[in-house]
Design a protein around this motif. Structure first.
Motif, PDB file in Angstrom:
ATOM      1  N   SER A 149       0.838  -1.190   0.000  1.00 44.44           N
ATOM      2  CA  SER A 149       0.000   0.000   0.000  1.00 44.44           C
ATOM      3  C   SER A 149       0.878   1.246   0.000  1.00 44.44           C
ATOM      4  O   SER A 149       2.012   1.226   0.502  1.00 44.44           O
ATOM      5  CB  SER A 149      -0.945  -0.006   1.210  1.00 44.44           C
ATOM      6  N   LEU A 150       0.378   2.290  -0.590  1.00 45.12           N
ATOM      7  CA  LEU A 150       0.960   3.646  -0.612  1.00 45.12           C
ATOM      8  C   LEU A 150       2.243   3.825  -1.429  1.00 45.12           C
ATOM      9  O   LEU A 150       2.726   4.940  -1.598  1.00 45.12           O
ATOM     10  CB  LEU A 150       1.220   4.152   0.823  1.00 45.12           C
ATOM     11  N   VAL A 151       2.865   2.746  -1.887  1.00 42.98           N
ATOM     12  CA  VAL A 151       4.035   2.910  -2.764  1.00 42.98           C
ATOM     13  C   VAL A 151       3.761   2.191  -4.081  1.00 42.98           C
ATOM     14  O   VAL A 151       2.861   1.349  -4.158  1.00 42.98           O
ATOM     15  CB  VAL A 151       5.341   2.359  -2.134  1.00 42.98           C
ATOM     16  N   SER A 152       4.541   2.534  -5.092  1.00 44.87           N
ATOM     17  CA  SER A 152       4.346   1.893  -6.398  1.00 44.87           C
ATOM     18  C   SER A 152       5.623   2.045  -7.207  1.00 44.87           C
ATOM     19  O   SER A 152       6.541   2.783  -6.826  1.00 44.87           O
ATOM     20  CB  SER A 152       3.193   2.569  -7.149  1.00 44.87           C
TER      21      SER A 152
ATOM     22  N   ASN B 173       8.058   4.792  -5.930  1.00 48.11           N
ATOM     23  CA  ASN B 173       7.410   6.077  -5.672  1.00 48.11           C
ATOM     24  C   ASN B 173       6.926   6.110  -4.223  1.00 48.11           C
ATOM     25  O   ASN B 173       6.108   5.290  -3.812  1.00 48.11           O
ATOM     26  CB  ASN B 173       6.223   6.237  -6.636  1.00 48.11           C
ATOM     27  N   ILE B 174       7.481   7.061  -3.442  1.00 44.07           N
ATOM     28  CA  ILE B 174       7.152   7.131  -2.009  1.00 44.07           C
ATOM     29  C   ILE B 174       6.404   8.420  -1.669  1.00 44.07           C
ATOM     30  O   ILE B 174       6.251   8.768  -0.498  1.00 44.07           O
ATOM     31  CB  ILE B 174       8.425   7.033  -1.129  1.00 44.07           C
ATOM     32  N   GLY B 175       5.959   9.119  -2.720  1.00 43.20           N
ATOM     33  CA  GLY B 175       5.318  10.427  -2.505  1.00 43.20           C
ATOM     34  C   GLY B 175       4.183  10.387  -1.481  1.00 43.20           C
ATOM     35  O   GLY B 175       3.996  11.325  -0.699  1.00 43.20           O
ATOM     36  N   GLN B 176       3.436   9.282  -1.491  1.00 46.92           N
ATOM     37  CA  GLN B 176       2.270   9.206  -0.583  1.00 46.92           C
ATOM     38  C   GLN B 176       2.666   8.973   0.870  1.00 46.92           C
ATOM     39  O   GLN B 176       1.826   9.006   1.765  1.00 46.92           O
ATOM     40  CB  GLN B 176       1.352   8.066  -1.028  1.00 46.92           C
ATOM     41  N   LEU B 177       3.945   8.719   1.111  1.00 48.05           N
ATOM     42  CA  LEU B 177       4.375   8.496   2.506  1.00 48.05           C
ATOM     43  C   LEU B 177       4.805   9.795   3.176  1.00 48.05           C
ATOM     44  O   LEU B 177       5.019   9.822   4.393  1.00 48.05           O
ATOM     45  CB  LEU B 177       5.545   7.497   2.548  1.00 48.05           C
TER      46      LEU B 177
ATOM     47  N   LYS C 298       3.825  11.068   6.824  1.00 47.13           N
ATOM     48  CA  LYS C 298       3.592   9.951   7.757  1.00 47.13           C
ATOM     49  C   LYS C 298       4.678   9.952   8.831  1.00 47.13           C
ATOM     50  O   LYS C 298       5.789  10.460   8.615  1.00 47.13           O
ATOM     51  CB  LYS C 298       3.625   8.611   7.014  1.00 47.13           C
TER      52      LYS C 298
ATOM     53  N   GLU D  44      10.591  12.337  -4.995  1.00 46.48           N
ATOM     54  CA  GLU D  44       9.480  11.489  -4.530  1.00 46.48           C
ATOM     55  C   GLU D  44       9.775   9.999  -4.664  1.00 46.48           C
ATOM     56  O   GLU D  44       8.876   9.166  -4.585  1.00 46.48           O
ATOM     57  CB  GLU D  44       8.219  11.819  -5.324  1.00 46.48           C
ATOM     58  N   TYR D  45      11.043   9.668  -4.863  1.00 48.08           N
ATOM     59  CA  TYR D  45      11.400   8.265  -5.126  1.00 48.08           C
ATOM     60  C   TYR D  45      12.578   7.821  -4.275  1.00 48.08           C
ATOM     61  O   TYR D  45      13.345   8.638  -3.780  1.00 48.08           O
ATOM     62  CB  TYR D  45      11.779   8.083  -6.603  1.00 48.08           C
TER      63      TYR D  45
END
Ligand SMILES: Cc1ncc(COP(=O)(O)O)c(C=O)c1O
Length: 397
Positions: free
Chosen positions: A311-314, A327-331, A334, A369-370
């Motif tokens: 979840s949250l990475v791709s 891609n860790i932008g959504q973290l 946190k 973001e990576y």
């Protein structure tokens, strides 16, 4: 102390330092999973090792010509002809102490103060520093994940100014693994020719390419782009020979002559034994290269699938090299153990400190973001490391 202002401004190579920190933690008995490596985890193939032993036994331990032995340069010419449809004479080749050294010599040879060099971003972190060391100005051309991390030919054209001297093309790319296709490269070649720009084509990952991707050497398209292209390659990645330090360049003779003069007053010839081994490698079979490629390919598939299930990475599936950009932008924003993740560096630090997994923060490649994960490590390690990253993400608030 009155040290050099120019040299004091050079940033250390963070990929090497993160790897070093992970290795240091391991030596202290900590079970670290290192995804930082920029080198194949395989040993150098045995026939290459044997060639080096033979060189020692034959007493080939003296200076060689500055730009490399004739035998090695001829082997390089044959390689270019067979693999890349590129035709060079041996006096158009210079062998250096790794492709990094080749690149350093290139910038010293072609740049005048404040000449601009176009660098597609994300980029291999040494390019901008090497440009600066030659008094040039790195100019970044941004790209997006949705465009395969490749700036379009139009983006490149828009970045050209009166001061632009050269463009770097690194395909397959470190860190993104993206590969330019023939149509894109032909358009880029047209732009370079129209604007009289040198193209520095760093093809060091050419053998490590997956799925339907194929490698094209931009210099092979026509005489005009051939004359402007400086093709860089080396033994490190394809033949698992990072420690041997053999890289090479092919270009117009005038460029090679200047690079040879530079090298003659700095390092002289690269190691004689390593040159002999490189010659054997290039003249030998590609069986081992194929085995490594297929192992890297299997690891890549596994890593991409696992990351995209988290979840949250791709991540996108890279077409070449041995890196995945996660891609860790959504973290961002946190928190874990009271530490807030604000960027790729804090993410990398807190990941290493919390679950003992080393990755490279995207900021060093111009991609905040990576983080870059190398799959030049065993499937067992990859599994363990990805398990830990999964549990790390689950612990985030
Ligand atoms: C894109 C790229 N070019 C060049 C090099 C230099 O390789 P070497 O100096 O080991 O030949 C590297 C090594 O990481 C790389 O990633």
């Amino acid at each position: 102390m009155k040290l050099s202002l120019k040299s004091s401004a050079i940033t250390p190579s963070l990929t090497l330092s993160i790897d070093a920190k992970a290795k240091q933690m391991s030596s202290e008995g900590i079970d670290v999973v290192g995804f930082g490596a920029g080198e194949p985890d395989f040993g150098t193939p045995e026939f290459i090792l044997n060639a080096a032993k033979e060189a020692i036994d034959k007493g080939l331990t003296k200076y060689t010509p500055v730009s490399g032995t004739l035998q090695l340069k001829q082997a390089i010419c044959r390689k270019f002809e067979q693999d890349n449809y590129l035709f060079y004479e041996s006096n158009q080749i210079i062998v250096s102490n790794g492709a990094k050294h080749s690149l350093y010599n290139i910038f010293q040879a072609i740049l005048n103060t404040e000449d601009e060099v176009l660098i597609p971003s994300p980029y291999w972190l040494s390019y901008p520093e090497m440009v600066r060391m030659a008094d040039g100005i790195p100019v970044f051309i941004n790209s997006k994940e949705c465009n395969d991390f490749k700036p379009s030919p139009e983006d490149i054209a828009k970045s050209i100014t009166k001061r632009t001297k050269a463009l770097i093309i690194n395909s397959p790319n470190n860190p993104t693994g993206s590969v330019y296709n023939e149509t894109e490269l032909r358009k880029i070649a047209g732009i370079a020719v129209a604007n009289n720009l040198f193209v520095i084509s760093d093809e060091i990952y050419e053998e490590l390419i997956y799925d339907d991707a194929t490698h094209h050497s931009i210099a092979s398209f026509n005489k005009d782009i051939y004359d402007l292209t400086i093709t860089v390659n080396g033994m490190s990645k394809s033949y698992a020979m990072t420690g041997w330090r053999i890289g090479y360049v092919a270009a117009k003779r005038e460029i090679i002559d200047i690079m040879t003069n530079i090298q003659s007053h700095s390092t002289s010839n690269p190691n004689s034994i390593a040159q002999y081994a490189a010659c054997a490698a290039l003249n030998g079979t590609k069986e081992e290269v194929c085995k490594m490629r297929s192992e890297f390919g299997a690891r890549r598939d596994y890593m991409v699938e696992r990351i995209n299930k988290m979840s949250l990475v791709s991540c996108a599936a890279p077409k070449g090299a041995f890196y995945v950009m996660m891609n860790i932008g959504q973290l961002f924003g946190k928190v874990i153990n009271g530490v807030k993740i604000t960027d790729s560096l804090t993410f990398s630090e807190v990941l290493l400190n919390t679950v003992n997994v080393a990755v490279v923060p995207g900021i060093v490649f111009g991609a905040e973001e990576y983080v870059r994960l190398s799959y030049a490590t065993s499937l067992k390690n990859i599994t363990k490391g990805l398990d830990r990253i999964t549990s790390f993400i689950e612990q985030l608030d």
